[in-house]
Every structure is written in structure tokens, then in C-alpha cells.
Design a protein around this motif. Structure first.
Motif, PDB file in Angstrom:
ATOM      1  N   SER A 175       0.827  -1.209   0.000  1.00 19.97           N
ATOM      2  CA  SER A 175       0.000   0.000   0.000  1.00 19.97           C
ATOM      3  C   SER A 175       0.862   1.262   0.000  1.00 19.97           C
ATOM      4  CB  SER A 175      -0.917  -0.002   1.231  1.00 19.97           C
ATOM      5  OG  SER A 175      -1.677   1.174   1.298  1.00 19.97           O
ATOM      6  N   PHE A 176       1.963   1.230   0.755  1.00 19.33           N
ATOM      7  CA  PHE A 176       2.875   2.379   0.790  1.00 19.33           C
ATOM      8  C   PHE A 176       3.443   2.664  -0.596  1.00 19.33           C
ATOM      9  CE2 PHE A 176       7.349   3.739   1.030  1.00 19.33           C
ATOM     10  CZ  PHE A 176       7.188   4.983   1.632  1.00 19.33           C
ATOM     11  N   LEU A 177       3.905   1.623  -1.279  1.00 15.12           N
ATOM     12  CA  LEU A 177       4.478   1.800  -2.611  1.00 15.12           C
ATOM     13  C   LEU A 177       3.410   2.212  -3.624  1.00 15.12           C
ATOM     14  CD1 LEU A 177       6.951  -1.223  -2.683  1.00 15.12           C
ATOM     15  CD2 LEU A 177       7.500   1.194  -2.363  1.00 15.12           C
ATOM     16  N   ASP A 178       2.192   1.674  -3.468  1.00 20.74           N
ATOM     17  CA  ASP A 178       1.095   2.092  -4.346  1.00 20.74           C
ATOM     18  C   ASP A 178       0.799   3.575  -4.167  1.00 20.74           C
ATOM     19  OD1 ASP A 178       0.822  -0.445  -5.331  1.00 20.74           O
ATOM     20  OD2 ASP A 178      -0.938  -0.963  -4.146  1.00 20.74           O
ATOM     21  N   THR A 179       0.791   4.006  -2.923  1.00 21.45           N
ATOM     22  CA  THR A 179       0.512   5.415  -2.637  1.00 21.45           C
ATOM     23  C   THR A 179       1.567   6.314  -3.271  1.00 21.45           C
ATOM     24  OG1 THR A 179      -0.539   4.827  -0.543  1.00 21.45           O
ATOM     25  CG2 THR A 179       0.168   7.109  -0.794  1.00 21.45           C
ATOM     26  N   ARG A 233      11.748  -3.726   4.440  1.00 24.08           N
ATOM     27  CA  ARG A 233      10.527  -2.939   4.648  1.00 24.08           C
ATOM     28  C   ARG A 233      10.747  -1.765   5.601  1.00 24.08           C
ATOM     29  NH1 ARG A 233       6.774  -3.379   8.435  1.00 24.08           N
ATOM     30  NH2 ARG A 233       5.090  -3.517   6.880  1.00 24.08           N
ATOM     31  N   ASP A 234      11.472  -1.982   6.689  1.00 21.50           N
ATOM     32  CA  ASP A 234      11.672  -0.896   7.654  1.00 21.50           C
ATOM     33  C   ASP A 234      12.425   0.267   7.017  1.00 21.50           C
ATOM     34  OD1 ASP A 234      10.354  -2.367   9.564  1.00 21.50           O
ATOM     35  OD2 ASP A 234      12.181  -3.166  10.479  1.00 21.50           O
ATOM     36  N   GLN A 235      13.459  -0.077   6.265  1.00 22.71           N
ATOM     37  CA  GLN A 235      14.234   0.953   5.583  1.00 22.71           C
ATOM     38  C   GLN A 235      13.378   1.690   4.555  1.00 22.71           C
ATOM     39  OE1 GLN A 235      17.612  -0.632   3.475  1.00 22.71           O
ATOM     40  NE2 GLN A 235      18.266   1.365   2.687  1.00 22.71           N
ATOM     41  N   ILE A 236      12.504   0.945   3.869  1.00 25.21           N
ATOM     42  CA  ILE A 236      11.653   1.558   2.847  1.00 25.21           C
ATOM     43  C   ILE A 236      10.613   2.479   3.481  1.00 25.21           C
ATOM     44  CG2 ILE A 236       9.998   1.089   1.006  1.00 25.21           C
ATOM     45  CD1 ILE A 236      11.429  -1.655   0.665  1.00 25.21           C
ATOM     46  N   LEU A 237       9.967   2.003   4.541  1.00 28.02           N
ATOM     47  CA  LEU A 237       8.918   2.793   5.182  1.00 28.02           C
ATOM     48  C   LEU A 237       9.470   4.055   5.837  1.00 28.02           C
ATOM     49  CD1 LEU A 237       6.747  -0.047   6.785  1.00 28.02           C
ATOM     50  CD2 LEU A 237       6.263   1.278   4.723  1.00 28.02           C
ATOM     51  N   GLU A 238      10.736   4.028   6.203  1.00 27.85           N
ATOM     52  CA  GLU A 238      11.354   5.226   6.782  1.00 27.85           C
ATOM     53  C   GLU A 238      11.531   6.334   5.745  1.00 27.85           C
ATOM     54  OE1 GLU A 238      14.991   3.948   8.523  1.00 27.85           O
ATOM     55  OE2 GLU A 238      14.038   3.057  10.292  1.00 27.85           O
ATOM     56  N   LEU A 239      11.379   5.970   4.472  1.00 28.09           N
ATOM     57  CA  LEU A 239      11.557   6.949   3.390  1.00 28.09           C
ATOM     58  C   LEU A 239      10.246   7.624   2.998  1.00 28.09           C
ATOM     59  CD1 LEU A 239      13.891   4.803   1.074  1.00 28.09           C
ATOM     60  CD2 LEU A 239      14.582   6.601   2.674  1.00 28.09           C
ATOM     61  N   LYS A 240       9.257   7.603   3.894  1.00 25.43           N
ATOM     62  CA  LYS A 240       7.934   8.120   3.553  1.00 25.43           C
ATOM     63  C   LYS A 240       7.955   9.598   3.163  1.00 25.43           C
ATOM     64  CE  LYS A 240       6.799   8.922   8.439  1.00 25.43           C
ATOM     65  NZ  LYS A 240       5.839   8.592   9.527  1.00 25.43           N
ATOM     66  N   ASN A 241       8.934  10.323   3.648  1.00 28.36           N
ATOM     67  CA  ASN A 241       9.011  11.751   3.323  1.00 28.36           C
ATOM     68  C   ASN A 241       9.958  12.048   2.161  1.00 28.36           C
ATOM     69  OD1 ASN A 241       7.229  12.475   5.432  1.00 28.36           O
ATOM     70  ND2 ASN A 241       8.909  12.406   6.913  1.00 28.36           N
TER      71      ASN A 241
END
Length: 674
Positions: A175-179, A233-241
Motif C-alpha cells: 500500500s505504501f508503494l502504491d501510494t 521494509r523498515d528501511q523503505i517505510l522510513e523513506l515516507k518523506n
């Protein structure tokens, strides 16, 4: 013996097996997933790829280098070899061999060379074996034919499948990558095209391919890629900004950190994920992705899939294995039957848990309670090790297109909550009924042929919405229909009020004439557009009746690519009677359009809605179901609004759609003020 002391007796067994014309399965049984020593790797790969008895195909090469893209191919070979750091004499030889092999491959297969297609990267590990050139070519051809997925366009089937696998195992990350609008094509194309040879070091690739070729699973690249992404995943989700480029670069470079010592565990984890994934897609897609099947057809089917599909054969086999004492070590389904109550009561699989999909729109609070009961039953069945237990949710609809839209909404609600292991039975109950045939009553509980829709041909015709509406026993809103029979007036009013005005607010009862100028706002009146939640009281109009005449039939693909279309969103149009239709919502600078898919006519759609942005006065959504969006149209009257019409949709990307539309409306208002 030194070899025995080092625990390497398997190498002696392997050498003996190679002398006795062994198979890939024999090699895997001996090596047990270990990396292969350099001394026997060439022979092992030739056996595993079934080319050890292939002749010299290069005898057919006329050594004329006249491909249309020959200069590009030669230049890419030179650049690649230059970066290897070999001696000058070796560089010339390697470059010549690369160009010869790839030129012959193009002429033999008819494929065209393109920069970055992975061919050169695949050849490097093969050439490191120092085999005769003809044997290197045979290995290259086998790797390409057996293990490299086809269809690398943006929405190709291999990327659609990978996204579904990621959603199955890590819905939050998906969902994060889709967004962020980062599809798999943006970061794993090189992984698929070269089996990681374009991103990993040579020792890593050699060890990985040792295990890859022994297992002989063409889909292993999908699970290796899946492990790569999920582990980060943790490293990827930390890149939300961060911006899209930064996230894509981080994802693309993840295999670079892999070391040769990590490869056996990496491959073991990929195999574990494969065992924990429904396997139906393998049977359906292997020929399309790795063979000669219809790529476009499979890509279209995958793009329309809400979640990973499961076929009847796999579900039935899964149920039959319930008595297997080792079943908890493999994938087990918890079957969720989403059909209306009277359909479920007319026949269902013994292990199915019933979750009435109609409750989601009819009684949201009851639906929430039912979902809590489902999850509780799943936990209890797992603890009791019952035949119905399973961590993996498999949702079952009726197999009737119009009705299953509600099942899709239920599945979407689970995915939005980032529920792991969500799949849907392909073909639904209808497919189960057809699978068992004349013995269906032996396999279903409470099967009542008089009430079972699959048993009554005249009730299974889903090609006409009208035929469903006129037959109350087959009308897909069964639960609502039953309630309306018992208290007709009350229930009918309640259903209509829910669909038209979920907030319970009363609509302004007023005729709107043509002089109200819906397409243009009154002069000297402030803009009144707003986005609200439907929990608040609101004035609502009544939707216009369904019009069947004078509706344009257009090519969907042509309209989606129109230059004035800013964005398009898959959605379901919701009518007052509860019917839902697969559609596309298109946004331009001045209008929104809704194109409804025409069942049975591929790529054809009807234009059901044409609305100027200037006529939208309010966009509302439900707190509990934010994907249900209502567009209200009308004119300002003093300090209030007169709503004359509305359209209701279920839009998976509702937040993105409403944000874009609101931005376009505000731009339009500002331009009018100027």
C-alpha cells in the motif's frame, strides 16, 4: 579422509553422479541447496539446464554482423567489458565473443537487442565458466527460455503478479508503494531480466544460480525479489518523506549488499515464502510469463485482480489435506463465504465461515461485529487445529459478476486494514458447483437444489441486470430482499435513505429549472464547493434515473489515453437499487467522466456520466468506509445549496481521486474569479 572430515562427502557423491548421467533432481538431492564448487559447476549447470547433450548451434552462424542495431550492440559490449577491468587482450576477446553470441541469438530467435535488456549481464557468469563458446551459447539460450520472465512493459504480467505477491505477504508495504506510485517495474526490472546478475557481484550470482538451476523453479525469481523487498521494509517505510527517485534508488540497489555467504539462507527464505503462497497462479501463468501464451490476456486479468486468485482445484486439495498430520507446516486456508444468507443456506462447503457481504452497506455495525466474530473463529480454529483452521483467508463469492462487487468491497476492507494472506476463489461458488458436477451434493452441506442458484439455469443468467431484478429469488441482494418482504415499506425507505443520504439528513425538496445554470455559477456569489464527511447532516438531491438511450459506446483504451485526461481511477458505480458496475472515473481540466465497462465486450465502455467540474458543490465520504464517495451537483441559493443530482462510487484510491478533483475545481473557481 580430509573430505569426510570437512563434511564434504556430498561432493564425492556429486562427482560420482555426474559420471553416471544424473538429473537435476539427483544433483539437488545430493547437494541439498549448497553452492557448487568451481570444479564441477560447468557440468552441473549443463545437466540442470538440460544442454549437456545439445550440439554446436554456432555452426549455423554466418559471422555476418549486420543487425539493424549492430552498432548499439557492439558499443554496449565494449562499455560493459571496459568496466570489468581485464587486460587489454582479454577485453578484445571477451567483447568479440559477446557480440558474436548475441548477434547469433538475435538472428536465430528474431528478437531485437535493446540496451539494458539483461542479455550481456546474463552472459558474464556463463562466460566465467570458461566453456567452449558453443556450450556458453547453449547455456545462455536455456537460461533465457526457462527462467527469464517476458512482458517488461509498465503494466506487464510479471509486474502485476509481483505486486499481488507483495500485497499477499506485506499489504502495508504494498500500500505504501502504491501510494507513492512506485510499481515493481521501476525497481525490479533488472532483477527479472538478468536473474540479479545486473545488480549482484559475480560470486553472489554464481552461488545463487547454483541453487536456482538445481531447484528448477522458474517463479523463484519472484520470491527472491519478494524476500529482498520485504526484508528491507523498515528501511523503505522510513523513506515516507522522500521523493520517488530516492525510494526507487534504495529499492533497486538492495541486492548490491548481498554477499555470497548470505545466498543459501536468502534462497531458503525465498523457498519458504513460495510454500506459504497459493500456487494456482503457477498453473495459469507459467506459459504466459515463461512460454508462448497470451501475455496481454494474462496482464489484463492480473490488473483486474483485487487480490491473489485461487482456483477450485487448489482449494479442494487444501480441504482434502485437512487430516494430514503435517498440514500445519504448509499453507492452510480459512474459507470465508461472502454470499447472501439464503444462498449460503442453500449449499456451502463444510469448512466455510459465513460473512454476509450485504451487511457492509446495509448494516455496517453488524458487519463490524461479524468480522470480529470471523477473526475470533479463525484464532479458535487454529488453536484447536480443526479441519477449518488456516492463517490464509480465502474469500468466496457467488461467481456472479454483479453480486461479487459486494464481495470485492469486503475484501478491500480487509486489505485496507493491512490483513496478511488474503486471496479470492476464482469463479466463486459457481466454480465449486461445476467442479463437483453430479456429485455436488456429496461435497456440500445443506445443499438444497430447489434454492441453489447454481442448480437452476434460469437463475444463473447474469448477462442481464433486468432479469436479476425481475426474479426476486435470484436477486443478488437476497438478504435485503428478505427483509423488505417482512417489512416492505420500512426497509425500502431505509435502504433508499442509506444509499442516497447515509448521513440521515433530509434533502431539499425543490424543483431546479434550467434557469439555475448548473454549468455556470452565479455572478457575485462566493464559491460553495466543499468536501465533507457524510456523518454530518447534509442536503442531498435524488439521483437521476438510469438512462439507456443515447449513451455513447467508446473504446476504453482510447479514452484512457486521451491527452486531456489528467488521471483515471478504477471504481464501481453504485446505483440506488444497490447495483454496482465496474467503471473508470476520468478527470480532465473541466469535466469528470464515468465510463462503465460493457460485460462481454473487451475494451468497450459506455459513457454514463458527463459532469462539468463547475456543477460539483459537495464531495462526501463515509468515516467507516472512506472509499465510498458521493459527488453532489447543484447551485447555491443564498447561504445554502440546492442539490439537484448525485453520483455515488466505490473508489479504492478515494483519497487521491478526491484530492485531484478538488484541486481541479478550485483551479476552475479561481479562473472564474479572474
Amino acid at each position: 579422509m580430509a573430505l569426510e572430515d570437512n563434511g564434504a562427502t556430498w561432493l564425492l557423491e556429486l562427482e560420482t553422479a555426474l559420471e553416471e548421467e544424473c538429473s537435476a533432481a539427483d544433483i539437488y538431492a545430493i547437494s541439498k541447496g549448497r553452492c557448487i564448487p568451481d570444479s564441477v559447476r560447468p557440468e552441473v549447470w549443463q545437466v540442470c539446464l538440460s544442454v549437456h547433450n545439445t550440439g554446436n548451434q554456432l555452426l549455423l552462424f554466418n559471422e555476418i554482423f549486420d543487425l539493424p542495431q549492430q552498432n548499439l550492440l557492439r558499443k554496449d559490449c565494449q562499455i560493459f567489458v571496459e568496466n570489468l577491468g581485464n587486460e587489454d587482450e582479454d577485453k578484445v576477446s571477451i567483447t568479440s565473443d559477446l557480440e558474436s553470441l548475441l548477434t547469433f541469438y538475435c538472428k536465430t530467435t528474431g528478437f531485437q537487442y535493446e540496451t539494458g535488456n539483461g542479455w550481456i549481464e546474463i552472459l558474464l557468469p556463463l562466460m566465467s565458466l570458461k566453456l567452449p563458446l558453443e556450450d556458453t551459447y547453449n547455456l545462455f539460450e536455456a537460461v533465457r527460455n526457462l527462467y527469464i520472465p517476458r512482458a517488461y512493459e509498465k503494466n506487464g504480467s510479471c509486474f502485476q503478479l509481483f505486486r499481488l505477491l507483495l500485497q499477499y505477504h506485506d499489504p502495508e508495504l504494498c500500500s505504501f508503494l502504491d501510494t507513492k506510485r512506485i510499481g515493481p517495474d521501476k525497481y525490479c526490472t533488472n532483477w527479472f531480466q538478468s536473474l540479479f546478475a545486473a545488480t549482484c557481484t559475480l560470486p553472489v550470482v554464481l552461488c545463487m544460480w547454483d541453487i536456482y538451476f538445481q531447484q528448477g523453479d522458474p517463479f523463484l525469481v519472484f520470491f527472491l525479489s519478494l524476500v529482498m523487498v520485504v526484508n528491507g521494509r523498515d528501511q523503505i517505510l522510513e523513506l515516507k518523506n522522500e521523493n520517488e527517485q530516492q525510494i526507487v534508488e534504495t529499492l533497486s540497489s538492495m541486492p548490491c549488499a548481498l554477499e555470497a555467504a548470505d545466498v543459501p539462507d536468502f534462497c531458503s527464505l525465498a523457498k519458504y515464502y513460495a510454500l506459504k503462497t497459493p500456487s494456482s497462479f503457477r498453473r495459469e501463468l507459467e506459459d504466459e510469463i515463461f512460454g508462448t501464451g497470451d501475455i496481454l490476456h494474462s496482464a489484463e486479468n492480473l490488473s483486474q485482480a483485487l487480490c491473489l486468485p485461487v482456483d477450485v482445484q487448489e482449494l479442494v486439495d487444501n480441504i482434502d489435506s485437512a487430516l494430514n498430520p503435517e498440514r500445519l507446516e504448509s499453507l492452510r486456508f480459512f474459507l470465508v463465504d461472502c454470499r447472501p444468507a439464503e444462498q449460503y443456506n442453500a449449499g456451502h462447503l463444510p469448512t466455510a465461515f459465513h460473512l454476509d457481504c450485504n451487511l457492509m452497506l446495509q448494516e455496517p455495525s453488524a458487519f463490524t461485529t461479524a468480522v470480529q466474530g470471523l477473526l475470533s473463529a479463525q484464532r479458535q480454529s487454529l488453536a484447536a487445529r480443526s479441519a477449518a483452521s488456516g492463517e490464509h483467508l480465502c474469500f468466496l463469492g457467488s461467481g456472479r459478476m454483479e453480486e461479487d462487487q459486494y464481495t470485492h468491497m469486503v475484501i478491500a476492507s480487509f486489505l485496507q486494514k493491512h490483513t496478511h494472506f488474503v486471496s479470492m476463489l476464482k469463479g466463486g461458488y459457481q466454480a465449486i458447483h461445476e467442479y463437483f458436477g453430479e456429485e455436488v451434493s456429496l461435497h456440500l452441506e445443506d445443499h438444497k437444489t430447489k434454492n441453489c442458484l447454481a442448480c437452476i439455469p434460469e437463475q444463473t443468467d447474469t448477462t442481464s441486470v433486468e432479469s436479476i431484478q425481475t426474479n426476486s429469488s435470484s436477486y443478488f441482494l437476497g438478504k435485503i430482499s428478505a427483509a423488505m418482504k417482512s417489512k416492505s415499506a420500512e426497509m425500502k425507505g431505509k435502504l433508499y435513505e442509506y444509499i442516497v443520504n447515509p448521513a440521515g439528513g433530509s434533502a431539499v425538496d425543490r424543483h431546479v429549472s434550467c434557469s439555475d445554470k448548473l454549468d455556470k455559477r452565479y455572478r457575485n456569489i462566493a464559491p460553495v464547493f466543499s468536501i465533507d464527511d457524510e456523518q454530518d447532516p447534509d442536503t442531498s438531491g435524488q439521483p437521476s434515473p438510469e438512462r439507456e438511450d443515447n449513451e455513447d459506446v467508446v473504446s476504453l483504451s482510447v479514452w484512457l489515453k486521451k491527452p486531456d485526461v489528467i488521471e483515471s481511477f478504477k471504481c464501481h458505480e453504485v446505483k440506488v437499487n444497490g447495483h454496482m458496475f465496474e467503471s473508470y472515473l476520468l478527470v480532465t481540466n473541466s469535466h469528470i467522466y464515468v465510463l462503465r465497462n460493457i460485460p462481454g465486450r473487451r475494451d468497450f465502455a459506455q459513457i454514463k456520466v458527463r459532469r462539468p467540474l463547475s456543477s460539483i458543490v459537495k464531495i462526501t465520504s463515509k468515516k467507516k468506509h472512506p472509499e465510498i464517495i458521493t459527488f453532489k451537483y447543484g447551485v447555491p441559493e443564498g447561504d445554502s445549496l440546492v442539490v439537484s443530482d448525485l453520483d455515488k462510487f466505490v473508489i479504492p484510491n478515494a483519497a487521491e481521486a478526491t484530492q485531484l478533483i478538488s484541486q481541479q475545481i478550485l483551479k476552475h473557481l479561481k479562473s472564474e474569479e479572474c
